[in-house]
Design a protein around this motif. Structure first.
Motif, PDB file in Angstrom:
ATOM      1  N   LYS A  14       0.838  -1.200   0.000  1.00 29.76           N
ATOM      2  CA  LYS A  14       0.000   0.000   0.000  1.00 29.76           C
ATOM      3  C   LYS A  14       0.876   1.255   0.000  1.00 29.76           C
ATOM      4  N   ARG A  15       1.929   1.237   0.780  1.00 29.16           N
ATOM      5  CA  ARG A  15       2.856   2.372   0.843  1.00 29.16           C
ATOM      6  C   ARG A  15       3.486   2.621  -0.523  1.00 29.16           C
ATOM      7  N   ARG A  16       3.889   1.552  -1.198  1.00 34.56           N
ATOM      8  CA  ARG A  16       4.500   1.683  -2.528  1.00 34.56           C
ATOM      9  C   ARG A  16       3.493   2.240  -3.541  1.00 34.56           C
ATOM     10  N   TYR A  17       2.240   1.821  -3.425  1.00 35.48           N
ATOM     11  CA  TYR A  17       1.183   2.316  -4.304  1.00 35.48           C
ATOM     12  C   TYR A  17       1.087   3.841  -4.189  1.00 35.48           C
ATOM     13  N   PHE A  18       1.064   4.357  -2.953  1.00 31.32           N
ATOM     14  CA  PHE A  18       0.957   5.798  -2.753  1.00 31.32           C
ATOM     15  C   PHE A  18       2.231   6.531  -3.151  1.00 31.32           C
ATOM     16  N   GLU A  19       3.376   5.889  -3.009  1.00 26.78           N
ATOM     17  CA  GLU A  19       4.629   6.496  -3.485  1.00 26.78           C
ATOM     18  C   GLU A  19       4.570   6.700  -4.994  1.00 26.78           C
ATOM     19  N   LEU A  20       4.072   5.695  -5.699  1.00 23.16           N
ATOM     20  CA  LEU A  20       3.953   5.799  -7.152  1.00 23.16           C
ATOM     21  C   LEU A  20       2.980   6.918  -7.540  1.00 23.16           C
ATOM     22  N   LEU A  21       1.869   7.016  -6.814  1.00 22.62           N
ATOM     23  CA  LEU A  21       0.918   8.089  -7.105  1.00 22.62           C
ATOM     24  C   LEU A  21       1.559   9.452  -6.904  1.00 22.62           C
ATOM     25  N   ARG A  22       2.331   9.610  -5.837  1.00 24.82           N
ATOM     26  CA  ARG A  22       3.001  10.889  -5.572  1.00 24.82           C
ATOM     27  C   ARG A  22       4.025  11.219  -6.651  1.00 24.82           C
ATOM     28  N   GLN A  23       4.574  10.194  -7.288  1.00 20.75           N
ATOM     29  CA  GLN A  23       5.539  10.412  -8.360  1.00 20.75           C
ATOM     30  C   GLN A  23       4.850  10.749  -9.676  1.00 20.75           C
ATOM     31  N   VAL A  25       2.510   8.669 -11.249  1.00 21.78           N
ATOM     32  CA  VAL A  25       2.039   7.486 -11.979  1.00 21.78           C
ATOM     33  C   VAL A  25       0.526   7.425 -11.840  1.00 21.78           C
ATOM     34  N   ARG A  26      -0.181   7.100 -12.903  1.00 22.07           N
ATOM     35  CA  ARG A  26      -1.638   6.991 -12.878  1.00 22.07           C
ATOM     36  C   ARG A  26      -2.054   5.837 -11.980  1.00 22.07           C
ATOM     37  N   GLY A  27      -3.244   5.915 -11.419  1.00 24.43           N
ATOM     38  CA  GLY A  27      -3.742   4.918 -10.474  1.00 24.43           C
ATOM     39  C   GLY A  27      -3.746   3.501 -11.016  1.00 24.43           C
ATOM     40  N   ALA A  28      -4.191   3.324 -12.250  1.00 23.75           N
ATOM     41  CA  ALA A  28      -4.252   1.985 -12.840  1.00 23.75           C
ATOM     42  C   ALA A  28      -2.854   1.394 -12.996  1.00 23.75           C
ATOM     43  N   GLU A  29      -1.919   2.220 -13.424  1.00 20.56           N
ATOM     44  CA  GLU A  29      -0.538   1.757 -13.602  1.00 20.56           C
ATOM     45  C   GLU A  29       0.109   1.453 -12.251  1.00 20.56           C
ATOM     46  N   ALA A  30      -0.138   2.300 -11.261  1.00 13.15           N
ATOM     47  CA  ALA A  30       0.418   2.069  -9.918  1.00 13.15           C
ATOM     48  C   ALA A  30      -0.121   0.765  -9.344  1.00 13.15           C
ATOM     49  N   ALA A  31      -1.418   0.515  -9.517  1.00 12.63           N
ATOM     50  CA  ALA A  31      -2.019  -0.723  -9.026  1.00 12.63           C
ATOM     51  C   ALA A  31      -1.392  -1.932  -9.722  1.00 12.63           C
ATOM     52  N   ARG A  32      -1.197  -1.817 -11.029  1.00 14.22           N
ATOM     53  CA  ARG A  32      -0.594  -2.924 -11.769  1.00 14.22           C
ATOM     54  C   ARG A  32       0.825  -3.195 -11.283  1.00 14.22           C
ATOM     55  N   GLN A  33       1.598  -2.122 -11.063  1.00 13.95           N
ATOM     56  CA  GLN A  33       2.993  -2.286 -10.650  1.00 13.95           C
ATOM     57  C   GLN A  33       3.129  -2.944  -9.279  1.00 13.95           C
ATOM     58  N   SER A  37      -5.537  -5.053  -7.750  1.00 18.22           N
ATOM     59  CA  SER A  37      -6.525  -4.682  -8.762  1.00 18.22           C
ATOM     60  C   SER A  37      -6.740  -3.177  -8.752  1.00 18.22           C
ATOM     61  N   LEU A  38      -7.258  -2.687  -9.856  1.00 19.29           N
ATOM     62  CA  LEU A  38      -7.568  -1.267  -9.961  1.00 19.29           C
ATOM     63  C   LEU A  38      -8.589  -0.876  -8.898  1.00 19.29           C
ATOM     64  N   SER A  39      -9.565  -1.744  -8.650  1.00 18.38           N
ATOM     65  CA  SER A  39     -10.581  -1.422  -7.649  1.00 18.38           C
ATOM     66  C   SER A  39      -9.982  -1.358  -6.246  1.00 18.38           C
ATOM     67  N   ARG A  40      -9.016  -2.211  -5.929  1.00 18.25           N
ATOM     68  CA  ARG A  40      -8.365  -2.175  -4.613  1.00 18.25           C
ATOM     69  C   ARG A  40      -7.590  -0.860  -4.459  1.00 18.25           C
ATOM     70  N   GLY A  41      -6.871  -0.463  -5.498  1.00 16.34           N
ATOM     71  CA  GLY A  41      -6.163   0.805  -5.460  1.00 16.34           C
ATOM     72  C   GLY A  41      -7.112   1.973  -5.299  1.00 16.34           C
ATOM     73  N   SER A  42      -8.242   1.913  -5.978  1.00 17.02           N
ATOM     74  CA  SER A  42      -9.239   2.979  -5.869  1.00 17.02           C
ATOM     75  C   SER A  42      -9.806   3.065  -4.456  1.00 17.02           C
ATOM     76  N   VAL A  43     -10.059   1.919  -3.844  1.00 19.71           N
ATOM     77  CA  VAL A  43     -10.566   1.898  -2.471  1.00 19.71           C
ATOM     78  C   VAL A  43      -9.534   2.519  -1.531  1.00 19.71           C
ATOM     79  N   TRP A  44      -8.269   2.157  -1.685  1.00 21.35           N
ATOM     80  CA  TRP A  44      -7.214   2.754  -0.855  1.00 21.35           C
ATOM     81  C   TRP A  44      -7.202   4.266  -1.022  1.00 21.35           C
ATOM     82  N   PHE A  45      -7.278   4.701  -2.270  1.00 19.98           N
ATOM     83  CA  PHE A  45      -7.226   6.121  -2.588  1.00 19.98           C
ATOM     84  C   PHE A  45      -8.399   6.864  -1.946  1.00 19.98           C
TER      85      PHE A  45
END
Length: 81
Positions: A14-23, A25-33, A37-45
């Motif tokens: 989860k921390r890495r996901y938000f690091e990517l967003l701050r850099q 990176v689009r949400g879908a790409e950050a979730a993939r990396q 899932s895109l929906s899990r990333g969206s829920v976190w966001f």
């Protein structure tokens, strides 16, 4: 009926996901990396509060300025009950 199971994803993911967003990176790409899932990333966001964009836009002329509001309160006092 299956019981609700909280997300078992490690906090580092989860921390890495938000690091990517701050850099930037689009949400879908950050979730993939990070492998979610895109929906899990969206829920976190959304759980984190999303994003508030504060743009300094000019206020439309149809709205009263703070000074105009103060003057109208002096000119039109509220009737006491």
């Amino acid at each position: 009926m299956p019981k609700y199971a909280p997300n078992k994803m490690p906090a580092a993911v989860k921390r890495r996901y938000f690091e990517l967003l701050r850099q930037g990176v689009r949400g879908a790409e950050a979730a993939r990396q990070v492998g979610v899932s895109l929906s899990r990333g969206s829920v976190w966001f959304l759980d984190a509060g999303g994003v508030t964009i504060s743009e300094a836009r000019p206020i439309a002329s149809r709205f009263l300025s703070q000074n105009d509001r103060s003057r109208s309160q002096i000119a039109w006092p509220v009737a006491s009950r």
